[in-house]
Design a protein around this motif. Structure first.
Motif, PDB file in Angstrom:
ATOM      1  N   ALA A 126       0.825  -1.211   0.000  1.00  0.00           N
ATOM      2  CA  ALA A 126       0.000   0.000   0.000  1.00  0.00           C
ATOM      3  C   ALA A 126       0.858   1.259   0.000  1.00  0.00           C
ATOM      4  CB  ALA A 126      -0.938   0.004   1.203  1.00  0.00           C
ATOM      5  N   ILE A 127       1.980   1.221   0.686  1.00  0.00           N
ATOM      6  CA  ILE A 127       2.829   2.404   0.796  1.00  0.00           C
ATOM      7  C   ILE A 127       3.375   2.830  -0.569  1.00  0.00           C
ATOM      8  CG2 ILE A 127       4.889   1.010   1.303  1.00  0.00           C
ATOM      9  CD1 ILE A 127       4.014   4.580   2.568  1.00  0.00           C
ATOM     10  N   LEU A 128       3.571   1.878  -1.480  1.00  0.00           N
ATOM     11  CA  LEU A 128       4.060   2.230  -2.811  1.00  0.00           C
ATOM     12  C   LEU A 128       3.019   3.065  -3.555  1.00  0.00           C
ATOM     13  CD1 LEU A 128       5.810  -1.047  -4.029  1.00  0.00           C
ATOM     14  CD2 LEU A 128       6.866   1.030  -3.142  1.00  0.00           C
ATOM     15  N   GLY A 129       1.753   2.690  -3.432  1.00  0.00           N
ATOM     16  CA  GLY A 129       0.693   3.465  -4.052  1.00  0.00           C
ATOM     17  C   GLY A 129       0.584   4.848  -3.450  1.00  0.00           C
ATOM     18  N   GLU A 130       0.692   4.933  -2.116  1.00  0.00           N
ATOM     19  CA  GLU A 130       0.628   6.229  -1.438  1.00  0.00           C
ATOM     20  C   GLU A 130       1.798   7.116  -1.862  1.00  0.00           C
ATOM     21  OE1 GLU A 130       0.433   5.620   2.750  1.00  0.00           O
ATOM     22  OE2 GLU A 130      -1.245   4.213   2.617  1.00  0.00           O
ATOM     23  N   LEU A 131       2.973   6.519  -1.955  1.00  0.00           N
ATOM     24  CA  LEU A 131       4.165   7.274  -2.325  1.00  0.00           C
ATOM     25  C   LEU A 131       4.079   7.738  -3.780  1.00  0.00           C
ATOM     26  CD1 LEU A 131       6.863   8.295  -1.280  1.00  0.00           C
ATOM     27  CD2 LEU A 131       7.896   6.111  -1.907  1.00  0.00           C
ATOM     28  N   GLU A 132       3.559   6.886  -4.655  1.00  0.00           N
ATOM     29  CA  GLU A 132       3.403   7.257  -6.062  1.00  0.00           C
ATOM     30  C   GLU A 132       2.459   8.454  -6.195  1.00  0.00           C
ATOM     31  OE1 GLU A 132       2.804   4.972 -10.306  1.00  0.00           O
ATOM     32  OE2 GLU A 132       1.595   4.310  -8.602  1.00  0.00           O
ATOM     33  N   GLN A 133       1.376   8.461  -5.415  1.00  0.00           N
ATOM     34  CA  GLN A 133       0.426   9.565  -5.447  1.00  0.00           C
ATOM     35  C   GLN A 133       1.061  10.853  -4.917  1.00  0.00           C
ATOM     36  OE1 GLN A 133      -3.356   8.600  -3.672  1.00  0.00           O
ATOM     37  NE2 GLN A 133      -3.407   6.590  -4.623  1.00  0.00           N
ATOM     38  N   SER A 178      24.937  -5.300   6.579  1.00  0.00           N
ATOM     39  CA  SER A 178      24.202  -4.519   7.575  1.00  0.00           C
ATOM     40  C   SER A 178      22.744  -4.435   7.147  1.00  0.00           C
ATOM     41  CB  SER A 178      24.799  -3.112   7.695  1.00  0.00           C
ATOM     42  OG  SER A 178      23.954  -2.286   8.491  1.00  0.00           O
ATOM     43  N   ALA A 179      21.871  -5.153   7.858  1.00  0.00           N
ATOM     44  CA  ALA A 179      20.447  -5.155   7.522  1.00  0.00           C
ATOM     45  C   ALA A 179      19.839  -3.770   7.703  1.00  0.00           C
ATOM     46  CB  ALA A 179      19.704  -6.177   8.383  1.00  0.00           C
ATOM     47  N   GLU A 180      20.236  -3.061   8.768  1.00  0.00           N
ATOM     48  CA  GLU A 180      19.697  -1.734   9.023  1.00  0.00           C
ATOM     49  C   GLU A 180      20.107  -0.766   7.923  1.00  0.00           C
ATOM     50  OE1 GLU A 180      19.699   1.740  12.493  1.00  0.00           O
ATOM     51  OE2 GLU A 180      20.742  -0.167  12.820  1.00  0.00           O
ATOM     52  N   GLU A 181      21.390  -0.813   7.544  1.00  0.00           N
ATOM     53  CA  GLU A 181      21.893   0.064   6.493  1.00  0.00           C
ATOM     54  C   GLU A 181      21.238  -0.270   5.153  1.00  0.00           C
ATOM     55  OE1 GLU A 181      26.208   1.211   4.402  1.00  0.00           O
ATOM     56  OE2 GLU A 181      26.118  -0.166   6.126  1.00  0.00           O
ATOM     57  N   LEU A 182      21.059  -1.564   4.880  1.00  0.00           N
ATOM     58  CA  LEU A 182      20.458  -1.989   3.621  1.00  0.00           C
ATOM     59  C   LEU A 182      18.995  -1.552   3.547  1.00  0.00           C
ATOM     60  CD1 LEU A 182      20.622  -3.490   0.950  1.00  0.00           C
ATOM     61  CD2 LEU A 182      20.154  -5.631   2.200  1.00  0.00           C
ATOM     62  N   ARG A 183      18.283  -1.662   4.659  1.00  0.00           N
ATOM     63  CA  ARG A 183      16.879  -1.237   4.699  1.00  0.00           C
ATOM     64  C   ARG A 183      16.761   0.247   4.365  1.00  0.00           C
ATOM     65  NH1 ARG A 183      15.849  -2.188   9.753  1.00  0.00           N
ATOM     66  NH2 ARG A 183      15.938  -0.026  10.471  1.00  0.00           N
ATOM     67  N   TYR A 184      17.617   1.045   4.941  1.00  0.00           N
ATOM     68  CA  TYR A 184      17.603   2.491   4.722  1.00  0.00           C
ATOM     69  C   TYR A 184      17.937   2.836   3.274  1.00  0.00           C
ATOM     70  CZ  TYR A 184      18.617   7.437   5.536  1.00  0.00           C
ATOM     71  OH  TYR A 184      18.617   8.807   5.478  1.00  0.00           O
ATOM     72  N   GLU A 185      19.001   2.237   2.750  1.00  0.00           N
ATOM     73  CA  GLU A 185      19.447   2.575   1.398  1.00  0.00           C
ATOM     74  C   GLU A 185      18.490   2.029   0.339  1.00  0.00           C
ATOM     75  OE1 GLU A 185      21.571   4.716   1.049  1.00  0.00           O
ATOM     76  OE2 GLU A 185      22.699   4.695   2.909  1.00  0.00           O
ATOM     77  N   ALA A 186      17.915   0.866   0.586  1.00  0.00           N
ATOM     78  CA  ALA A 186      16.946   0.311  -0.361  1.00  0.00           C
ATOM     79  C   ALA A 186      15.711   1.214  -0.435  1.00  0.00           C
ATOM     80  CB  ALA A 186      16.550  -1.104   0.039  1.00  0.00           C
ATOM     81  N   SER A 187      15.321   1.776   0.693  1.00  0.00           N
ATOM     82  CA  SER A 187      14.187   2.709   0.712  1.00  0.00           C
ATOM     83  C   SER A 187      14.499   3.942  -0.126  1.00  0.00           C
ATOM     84  CB  SER A 187      13.857   3.113   2.149  1.00  0.00           C
ATOM     85  OG  SER A 187      13.457   2.003   2.915  1.00  0.00           O
ATOM     86  N   ASP A 188      15.706   4.463   0.008  1.00  0.00           N
ATOM     87  CA  ASP A 188      16.124   5.618  -0.800  1.00  0.00           C
ATOM     88  C   ASP A 188      16.085   5.290  -2.290  1.00  0.00           C
ATOM     89  OD1 ASP A 188      16.481   7.470   1.163  1.00  0.00           O
ATOM     90  OD2 ASP A 188      18.654   7.257   1.315  1.00  0.00           O
ATOM     91  N   LEU A 194      10.909   5.702  -8.108  1.00  0.00           N
ATOM     92  CA  LEU A 194       9.541   6.154  -8.342  1.00  0.00           C
ATOM     93  C   LEU A 194       9.500   7.574  -8.897  1.00  0.00           C
ATOM     94  CD1 LEU A 194       7.684   4.737  -5.196  1.00  0.00           C
ATOM     95  CD2 LEU A 194       7.442   3.963  -7.565  1.00  0.00           C
ATOM     96  N   VAL A 195      10.404   8.432  -8.418  1.00  0.00           N
ATOM     97  CA  VAL A 195      10.501   9.787  -8.962  1.00  0.00           C
ATOM     98  C   VAL A 195      10.886   9.724 -10.439  1.00  0.00           C
ATOM     99  CG1 VAL A 195      11.758  11.973  -8.869  1.00  0.00           C
ATOM    100  CG2 VAL A 195      11.048  10.858  -6.749  1.00  0.00           C
ATOM    101  N   LEU A 196      11.832   8.862 -10.772  1.00  0.00           N
ATOM    102  CA  LEU A 196      12.255   8.712 -12.163  1.00  0.00           C
ATOM    103  C   LEU A 196      11.110   8.221 -13.039  1.00  0.00           C
ATOM    104  CD1 LEU A 196      14.427   8.676 -14.366  1.00  0.00           C
ATOM    105  CD2 LEU A 196      15.010   6.347 -13.619  1.00  0.00           C
ATOM    106  N   LEU A 197      10.355   7.242 -12.555  1.00  0.00           N
ATOM    107  CA  LEU A 197       9.224   6.725 -13.322  1.00  0.00           C
ATOM    108  C   LEU A 197       8.208   7.831 -13.594  1.00  0.00           C
ATOM    109  CD1 LEU A 197       8.592   3.231 -11.663  1.00  0.00           C
ATOM    110  CD2 LEU A 197       9.705   3.707 -13.851  1.00  0.00           C
TER     111      LEU A 197
END
Length: 215
Positions: A126-133, A178-188, A194-197
């Motif tokens: 759901a968050i992907l749809g919210e973020l796209e909007q 680093s799971a924490e670092e990967l989670r953060y960077e993957a989110s970025d 999505l901005v590019l799309l």
């Protein structure tokens, strides 16, 4: 197969009007609700841009004819009763006369906060749809001080640079285990993708359809 269509199949009200829900073809946000008569619907079909009937001015109006905020029609459909339309468009600017991305920007009180945030157990994307909007709104409204506004104003080269940088950060985080670092960077990375799309006018749905086709 192309199904023959006649405007006469639709059910217009006693004033000769039919409501048209205008939806962003990319983000799926509802932009506005307007009314069409047979003439404005015919013009919309012919020009591939939205035309409406103004109930206040009692005249035809071409959306964006004065402001430049036109709406290119991607698809049009009608409901089972033939008395309402959904028009998916690519907006060339805000839909609302206030300058807002959508006319539906005011919320009624009483909405359940947990429902509004989304149940990520039942709809984990759901968050992907919210973020796209949200990104779609930022592109058209360009609020001052917004990082997303900054990206759109700098253009595709800046956005591509950020996608590349964030992809590299994901690689580094994975190499660091680093799971924490990967989670953060993957989110970025997902955000900038999505901005590019949006900048390329390619809906996330098209990417999902490609994945479905490959599956």
């Amino acid at each position: 197969m192309t199904v023959p269509f006649s405007i006469e199949e639709l059910r217009f009200d006693e004033n000769g009007l039919i409501p048209a829900i205008i939806q962003d073809a990319g983000s799926k946000s509802v932009l506005t609700l307007a009314y069409m008569n047979k003439e404005s619907l015919q013009k919309s079909l012919e020009t591939k841009e939205t035309w409406f009937w103004s109930r206040s001015r009692q005249e035809l109006w071409h959306k964006g004819g004065t402001s430049g905020n036109t709406q290119r029609i991607v698809s049009m459909s009608y409901d089972c009763d033939g008395d309402a339309l959904v028009v998916q468009v690519v907006p060339n600017g805000p839909a609302c006369h206030t300058g807002a991305y959508s006319c539906f920007s005011s919320e009624l009180p009483g909405a359940d906060a947990k429902e509004k945030q989304g149940d990520y157990q039942s709809d984990r994307f759901a968050i992907l749809g919210e973020l796209e909007q949200l990104i779609a709104a930022r592109e058209l409204e360009r609020p001052e001080g917004s990082y997303t506004t900054y990206l759109f104003e700098k253009g595709v080269d800046k956005i591509l640079k950020k996608v590349g940088e964030e992809a590299a950060e994901v690689i580094i985080a994975a190499k660091n285990r680093s799971a924490e670092e990967l989670r953060y960077e993957a989110s970025d990375l997902i955000f900038h993708l999505l901005v590019l799309l949006r900048e390329q006018k390619l809906p996330l749905d098209a990417v999902l359809a490609e994945l479905q086709e490959r599956r």
